[in-house]
Design an enzyme around this catalytic site. Structure first.
Site, short mmCIF file in Angstrom:
data_model
loop_
_atom_site.label_atom_id
_atom_site.label_comp_id
_atom_site.label_asym_id
_atom_site.label_seq_id
_atom_site.Cartn_x
_atom_site.Cartn_y
_atom_site.Cartn_z
N ASP A 31 0.84 -1.20 0.00
CA ASP A 31 0.00 0.00 0.00
C ASP A 31 0.88 1.25 0.00
OD1 ASP A 31 -3.20 0.50 1.06
OD2 ASP A 31 -1.80 2.17 1.17
N ASN A 88 -12.98 -3.05 2.73
CA ASN A 88 -13.98 -2.01 2.90
C ASN A 88 -14.93 -2.05 1.70
OD1 ASN A 88 -12.67 -1.03 5.26
ND2 ASN A 88 -11.19 0.06 3.98
N GLY A 94 -15.41 3.08 4.25
CA GLY A 94 -14.02 3.51 4.09
C GLY A 94 -13.40 3.15 2.75
N GLN A 95 -14.19 2.61 1.80
CA GLN A 95 -13.61 2.27 0.50
C GLN A 95 -13.31 3.55 -0.28
OE1 GLN A 95 -15.93 -0.41 -1.99
NE2 GLN A 95 -14.24 -0.65 -3.45
N HIS A 101 -10.34 -5.09 -3.15
CA HIS A 101 -9.01 -5.42 -2.62
C HIS A 101 -9.13 -5.84 -1.17
CE1 HIS A 101 -9.83 -1.10 -2.27
NE2 HIS A 101 -9.19 -1.14 -1.10
N LEU A 102 -8.23 -6.73 -0.82
CA LEU A 102 -8.10 -7.17 0.56
C LEU A 102 -6.89 -6.44 1.14
CD1 LEU A 102 -9.92 -9.42 1.61
CD2 LEU A 102 -8.10 -11.04 1.19
N HIS A 103 -7.05 -5.81 2.30
CA HIS A 103 -5.91 -5.23 3.00
C HIS A 103 -5.34 -6.33 3.90
CE1 HIS A 103 -6.90 -0.82 2.44
NE2 HIS A 103 -8.11 -1.32 2.24
P1 DGP Z 1 -9.66 1.55 0.55
O1 DGP Z 1 -9.69 2.91 1.21
O2 DGP Z 1 -10.12 0.41 1.44
O3 DGP Z 1 -10.36 1.59 -0.78
O4 DGP Z 1 -8.12 1.27 0.28
C1 DGP Z 1 -7.43 1.83 -0.79
C2 DGP Z 1 -5.96 1.74 -0.46
O5 DGP Z 1 -5.24 1.92 -1.67
C3 DGP Z 1 -5.46 2.83 0.50
O6 DGP Z 1 -4.94 2.19 1.67
C4 DGP Z 1 -4.36 3.55 -0.25
C5 DGP Z 1 -4.05 2.61 -1.40
N1 DGP Z 1 -3.68 3.25 -2.64
C6 DGP Z 1 -4.36 4.22 -3.30
N2 DGP Z 1 -3.75 4.54 -4.44
C7 DGP Z 1 -2.65 3.75 -4.51
C8 DGP Z 1 -1.61 3.60 -5.48
O7 DGP Z 1 -1.54 4.28 -6.51
N3 DGP Z 1 -0.65 2.68 -5.21
C9 DGP Z 1 -0.66 1.92 -4.08
N4 DGP Z 1 0.32 1.05 -3.92
N5 DGP Z 1 -1.63 2.02 -3.16
C10 DGP Z 1 -2.60 2.92 -3.37
#
Ligand code: DGP
Length: 115
Positions: A31, A88, A94-95, A101-103
């Site tokens: 992330d 999310n 919080g999405q 995607h899975l965190h």
């Molecule tokens: P959510 O808020 O659950 O939809 O999570 C989205 C996640 O994606 C957030 O933790 C930040 C990450 N993220 C957003 N843009 C990028 C990107 O361009 N590259 C990477 N590696 N992560 C990203």
């Protein structure tokens, strides 16, 4: 592939990311805004905006995403300390990126309930 989706573009290799895994169906990468010492996102290559778009045909893919997250957790040394898997669904939860995607979060203590 959805051209305006950042995760589709990462999966395709058009946007750089620190990938930790990829196969025909799944990609995993660190992330950009880590919320824990380990924060990896596990995504399907196929574009699904939210979990609510998944159908019965996607059950195997959803299981594979979770299984891959567990394998990555092991590889990144979280087997003893533990880890959290979170998805999310919709902005209210919080999405912020609308490609499922899975965190995978680990490397610190987590509280419950989540904020
Ligand atoms: P959510 O808020 O659950 O939809 O999570 C989205 C996640 O994606 C957030 O933790 C930040 C990450 N993220 C957003 N843009 C990028 C990107 O361009 N590259 C990477 N590696 N992560 C990203």
């Amino acid at each position: 592939m959805t051209q305006d989706c950042i995760f589709c573009r990462i999966a395709a290799g058009d946007i750089p990311a620190r990938k930790v895994y990829e196969d025909d169906a799944i990609v995993a990468f660190h992330d950009l805004e880590p919320q824990a010492p380990v924060h990896v996102l596990i995504i399907p290559r196929r574009h699904l905006s939210t979990l609510l778009e998944a159908s019965a045909d996607d059950a195997k893919l959803l299981g594979a995403l979770q299984f891959r997250a567990i394998e990555i957790a092991r590889e990144l040394g979280l087997e003893s300390s533990g880890f959290r898997l979170v998805t999310n669904c919709l902005a209210g939860a919080g999405q912020s990126v609308f490609h499922i995607h899975l965190h995978l979060l680990g490397g610190r203590k987590f509280s419950w309930p989540p904020g």
